[in-house]
Design an enzyme around this catalytic site. Sequence first.
Site, mmCIF file in Angstrom:
data_model
loop_
_atom_site.group_PDB
_atom_site.id
_atom_site.type_symbol
_atom_site.label_atom_id
_atom_site.label_comp_id
_atom_site.label_asym_id
_atom_site.label_seq_id
_atom_site.Cartn_x
_atom_site.Cartn_y
_atom_site.Cartn_z
ATOM 1 N N ASP A 22 0.834 -1.207 0.000
ATOM 2 C CA ASP A 22 0.000 0.000 0.000
ATOM 3 C C ASP A 22 0.872 1.262 0.000
ATOM 4 O OD1 ASP A 22 -2.292 1.488 0.036
ATOM 5 O OD2 ASP A 22 -2.815 1.067 2.115
ATOM 6 N N GLU A 69 -12.144 -4.594 -5.201
ATOM 7 C CA GLU A 69 -12.547 -3.187 -5.042
ATOM 8 C C GLU A 69 -11.755 -2.260 -5.973
ATOM 9 O OE1 GLU A 69 -11.717 -5.268 -2.480
ATOM 10 O OE2 GLU A 69 -13.717 -5.556 -1.616
ATOM 11 N N ASN A 70 -10.517 -2.653 -6.331
ATOM 12 C CA ASN A 70 -9.680 -1.796 -7.191
ATOM 13 C C ASN A 70 -10.257 -1.589 -8.591
ATOM 14 O OD1 ASN A 70 -6.423 -2.918 -5.882
ATOM 15 N ND2 ASN A 70 -7.716 -1.204 -5.249
ATOM 16 N N ARG A 73 -11.436 1.944 -9.430
ATOM 17 C CA ARG A 73 -10.533 3.093 -9.629
ATOM 18 C C ARG A 73 -10.685 3.659 -11.038
ATOM 19 N NH1 ARG A 73 -4.971 2.412 -6.233
ATOM 20 N NH2 ARG A 73 -5.994 1.950 -4.280
ATOM 21 N N SER A 198 -8.338 -5.069 5.115
ATOM 22 C CA SER A 198 -8.870 -4.763 3.781
ATOM 23 C C SER A 198 -9.233 -5.989 2.938
ATOM 24 C CB SER A 198 -7.878 -3.886 3.003
ATOM 25 O OG SER A 198 -7.760 -2.640 3.623
ATOM 26 N N GLU A 209 0.502 -13.439 12.372
ATOM 27 C CA GLU A 209 1.072 -12.270 13.050
ATOM 28 C C GLU A 209 1.027 -11.113 12.050
ATOM 29 O OE1 GLU A 209 2.213 -11.935 16.140
ATOM 30 O OE2 GLU A 209 1.688 -14.016 16.590
HETATM 31 C C1 FPP Z 1 -1.668 0.207 -3.360
HETATM 32 O O1 FPP Z 1 -1.244 1.531 -3.462
HETATM 33 C C2 FPP Z 1 -1.170 -0.632 -4.427
HETATM 34 C C3 FPP Z 1 -1.939 -1.207 -5.406
HETATM 35 C C4 FPP Z 1 -3.386 -1.030 -5.514
HETATM 36 C C5 FPP Z 1 -1.375 -2.065 -6.442
HETATM 37 C C6 FPP Z 1 -0.034 -2.686 -6.197
HETATM 38 C C7 FPP Z 1 0.596 -2.861 -7.508
HETATM 39 C C8 FPP Z 1 1.920 -2.840 -7.775
HETATM 40 C C9 FPP Z 1 2.961 -2.737 -6.772
HETATM 41 C C10 FPP Z 1 2.386 -2.912 -9.185
HETATM 42 C C11 FPP Z 1 1.984 -4.081 -9.993
HETATM 43 C C12 FPP Z 1 2.021 -5.386 -9.295
HETATM 44 C C13 FPP Z 1 2.842 -6.423 -9.571
HETATM 45 C C14 FPP Z 1 2.719 -7.683 -8.800
HETATM 46 C C15 FPP Z 1 3.886 -6.346 -10.583
HETATM 47 P P1 FPP Z 1 -2.371 2.652 -3.558
HETATM 48 O O2 FPP Z 1 -2.528 3.001 -4.996
HETATM 49 O O3 FPP Z 1 -3.605 2.191 -2.877
HETATM 50 O O4 FPP Z 1 -1.694 3.810 -2.772
HETATM 51 P P2 FPP Z 1 -2.413 4.959 -1.934
HETATM 52 O O5 FPP Z 1 -3.150 4.282 -0.813
HETATM 53 O O6 FPP Z 1 -1.273 5.789 -1.469
HETATM 54 O O7 FPP Z 1 -3.323 5.670 -2.890
#
Ligand code: FPP
Length: 253
Positions: A22, A69-70, A73, A198, A209
């Site tokens: 995150d 949920e994503n 976006r 979440s 843990e």
């Molecule tokens: C959360 O940050 C992260 C994600 C929703 C996606 C994670 C994806 C990657 C690291 C890249 C692609 C994945 C792989 C496995 C190659 P956020 O966008 O919710 O951050 P915020 O809470 O600061 O808005």
Amino acid sequence: MPSHKGGTDAAALPRHVAIIMDGNGRWAGLRGLPRVEGHRAGVRSVRAVVECARELGIPYLTLYAFSVENWGRPEAEVETLMSLLREFLIRELPELVRHRIRLNVIGETWKLPAAVREVLQRILAATESHAEMTLTLGLSYAGRNEIVRAVRKLASEAASGNIQPEKITEEEIALRLDTAGMPDPDLVIRTSGELRISNFLLWQAAYAEFVFTDVLWPDYGKAEFLHALEVYSRRHRRFGLTTEQAEPPSNGG
Ligand code: FPP
């Protein structure tokens, strides 16, 4: 036990580490960059943590890459995440093969774009025989959604007489989750200062843990991962028992 080198003792290593990655958006915002740049930087952290887990011999690593949920976006962000994922898979395949890492996915993967599904299928097949480490990606994953799907399977098996309702046990439920065959996570890490689960591995994390850190995912690397393992190694896991039951006194004191 923590080792004197500040590293980790193999005996105290978790078998399964799961991570809620995150803070990509905030990382980008702090730099005046678009959110997608945070995701791009987050891919570097994915690589660092996978490498570190493999070097240490942790057999299961699960990353929450995209939640159900994503999908809500902005379309452009979803598209970028999907193309980053596809690029990552294509680019990392040789490394997965070289280090004998098996790729696995949990979630409603049939909802992913065809271009991602096609690459996923290829890589799942190419790494299927690797037993040293399993890297699981949560893709269109949510814990409640996974439990609903497992309950539906059980209900239809019960309706067709293939399972008696009184034969439904925790094991039978676990066998119908996307994680069937995997050990439950011992350690769940969440970055970026949020103190929530979440909807991640709700069933499986019953006795996990938790280690939370304020570090934003793009700044997370080997040092932070080793620190989480060190913290984990000092925890006393009791699984609902008393301290004496869970840890009988050893001869050496
Ligand atoms: C959360 O940050 C992260 C994600 C929703 C996606 C994670 C994806 C990657 C690291 C890249 C692609 C994945 C792989 C496995 C190659 P956020 O966008 O919710 O951050 P915020 O809470 O600061 O808005």
